[in-house]
Design a protein around this motif. Structure first.
Motif, PDB file in Angstrom:
ATOM      1  N   GLY A   3      42.463  34.195  34.998  1.00 27.63           N
ATOM      2  CA  GLY A   3      41.820  35.103  34.058  1.00 27.63           C
ATOM      3  C   GLY A   3      42.703  36.236  33.575  1.00 27.63           C
ATOM      4  N   LEU A   4      43.035  37.144  34.469  1.00 25.60           N
ATOM      5  CA  LEU A   4      43.751  38.356  34.076  1.00 25.60           C
ATOM      6  C   LEU A   4      45.145  38.079  33.523  1.00 25.60           C
ATOM      7  CD1 LEU A   4      43.882  41.441  33.886  1.00 25.60           C
ATOM      8  CD2 LEU A   4      44.794  41.441  36.221  1.00 25.60           C
ATOM      9  N   SER A  37      51.052  43.843  25.856  1.00 23.45           N
ATOM     10  CA  SER A  37      51.234  43.174  27.145  1.00 23.45           C
ATOM     11  C   SER A  37      51.906  41.811  27.005  1.00 23.45           C
ATOM     12  CB  SER A  37      49.898  43.037  27.879  1.00 23.45           C
ATOM     13  OG  SER A  37      48.961  42.289  27.122  1.00 23.45           O
ATOM     14  N   VAL A  76      49.552  44.800  40.336  1.00 24.80           N
ATOM     15  CA  VAL A  76      48.163  44.346  40.335  1.00 24.80           C
ATOM     16  C   VAL A  76      47.893  43.764  41.717  1.00 24.80           C
ATOM     17  CG1 VAL A  76      46.487  42.744  39.338  1.00 24.80           C
ATOM     18  CG2 VAL A  76      48.219  43.815  37.865  1.00 24.80           C
ATOM     19  N   MET A 136      35.694  43.240  40.245  1.00 28.03           N
ATOM     20  CA  MET A 136      35.417  42.082  39.398  1.00 28.03           C
ATOM     21  C   MET A 136      34.535  41.104  40.149  1.00 28.03           C
ATOM     22  SD  MET A 136      39.131  41.500  37.678  1.00 28.03           S
ATOM     23  CE  MET A 136      38.490  40.528  36.343  1.00 28.03           C
ATOM     24  N   VAL A 180      52.119  40.875  40.612  1.00 28.46           N
ATOM     25  CA  VAL A 180      50.787  40.612  41.157  1.00 28.46           C
ATOM     26  C   VAL A 180      50.937  40.300  42.639  1.00 28.46           C
ATOM     27  CG1 VAL A 180      48.793  39.066  41.120  1.00 28.46           C
ATOM     28  CG2 VAL A 180      49.882  39.751  38.969  1.00 28.46           C
ATOM     29  N   LEU A 183      45.222  36.623  30.047  1.00 27.91           N
ATOM     30  CA  LEU A 183      44.802  37.636  29.072  1.00 27.91           C
ATOM     31  C   LEU A 183      45.931  38.616  28.776  1.00 27.91           C
ATOM     32  CD1 LEU A 183      41.158  38.464  30.193  1.00 27.91           C
ATOM     33  CD2 LEU A 183      41.870  37.433  28.037  1.00 27.91           C
ATOM     34  N   LEU A 184      46.603  39.063  29.817  1.00 25.12           N
ATOM     35  CA  LEU A 184      47.716  39.992  29.616  1.00 25.12           C
ATOM     36  C   LEU A 184      48.863  39.321  28.866  1.00 25.12           C
ATOM     37  CD1 LEU A 184      47.884  41.813  33.068  1.00 25.12           C
ATOM     38  CD2 LEU A 184      47.085  42.761  30.896  1.00 25.12           C
ATOM     39  N   THR A 227      45.085  42.015  44.314  1.00 32.66           N
ATOM     40  CA  THR A 227      43.765  41.415  44.496  1.00 32.66           C
ATOM     41  C   THR A 227      43.404  41.617  45.953  1.00 32.66           C
ATOM     42  OG1 THR A 227      44.527  39.169  45.037  1.00 32.66           O
ATOM     43  CG2 THR A 227      44.208  39.699  42.696  1.00 32.66           C
ATOM     44  N   VAL A 244      42.875  36.025  39.278  1.00 30.92           N
ATOM     45  CA  VAL A 244      43.929  36.726  38.553  1.00 30.92           C
ATOM     46  C   VAL A 244      44.823  35.740  37.794  1.00 30.92           C
ATOM     47  CG1 VAL A 244      45.671  36.891  40.395  1.00 30.92           C
ATOM     48  CG2 VAL A 244      45.497  38.686  38.711  1.00 30.92           C
TER      49      VAL A 244
END
Length: 162
Positions: free
Chosen positions: A5-6, A18, A122, A150, A84, A9-10, A124, A2
């Motif tokens: 990657g995530l 975002s 979010v 994922m 997160v 990206l956000l 995980t 997260v």
């Protein structure tokens, strides 16, 4: 995954607007998830001490996380606040007290299900722990309704996000 990657990206705007959202530091619940949450909020509310934040989060109304997220969204002029919770399985493996686990879960569920609320949560959660939220039907339903499985990132994926 997260953090590598995530979140990048956000934060770069790969989901509608975002890049304008506010991102709290990710938390790892550990044995005391309410303390971890208070610590994440402390950076945004320096006028409050950790004890005050922790007491607020322990309020029986379970609305405090929603209220803090709403204040942050207004203060930062953004529509969404992202929290997160990394290694969410720790809520079930390291948090021994149900008196600590349940309020944490209730805070998350209340805040992220408030109509027009700003908080995006979010989580995980390792696949081998998917059964643990089943003990909490409302939480399980939320997770199943929003689950995005994922695969682990490959070495090439990790190099690409550096």
């Amino acid at each position: 995954m997260v953090k590598a990657g995530l979140l990048p990206l956000l934060q770069s705007g790969n989901v509608f607007e975002s890049d304008t959202w506010m991102y709290l530091d990710p938390i790892v619940p550990g044995a005391h998830p309410l303390d971890a949450l208070a610590l994440a909020l402390f950076e945004q509310f320096p006028a409050k001490n950790l004890t005050m934040l922790r007491q607020d989060l322990g309020d029986d109304s379970m609305r405090e996380l929603h209220l803090y997220a709403t204040i942050l969204a207004r203060r930062k002029g953004c529509a969404q606040v992202v929290l997160v919770v990394d290694q969410f399985e720790e809520v079930f493996t390291l948090t021994e007290s149900e008196q600590e686990r349940q309020p944490f879960l209730d805070l998350l569920m209340t805040a992220c299900t408030k109509r027009d609320g700003p908080l995006i949560v979010v989580l995980t959660l390792r696949a081998d722990f998917y059964d643990r939220p089943m003990q909490y039907p409302a939480l399980y339903t939320l997770i199943v309704d929003h689950l995005i499985p994922m695969l682990p990132m490959t070495l090439a994926d990790l190099r690409a996000v550096r």
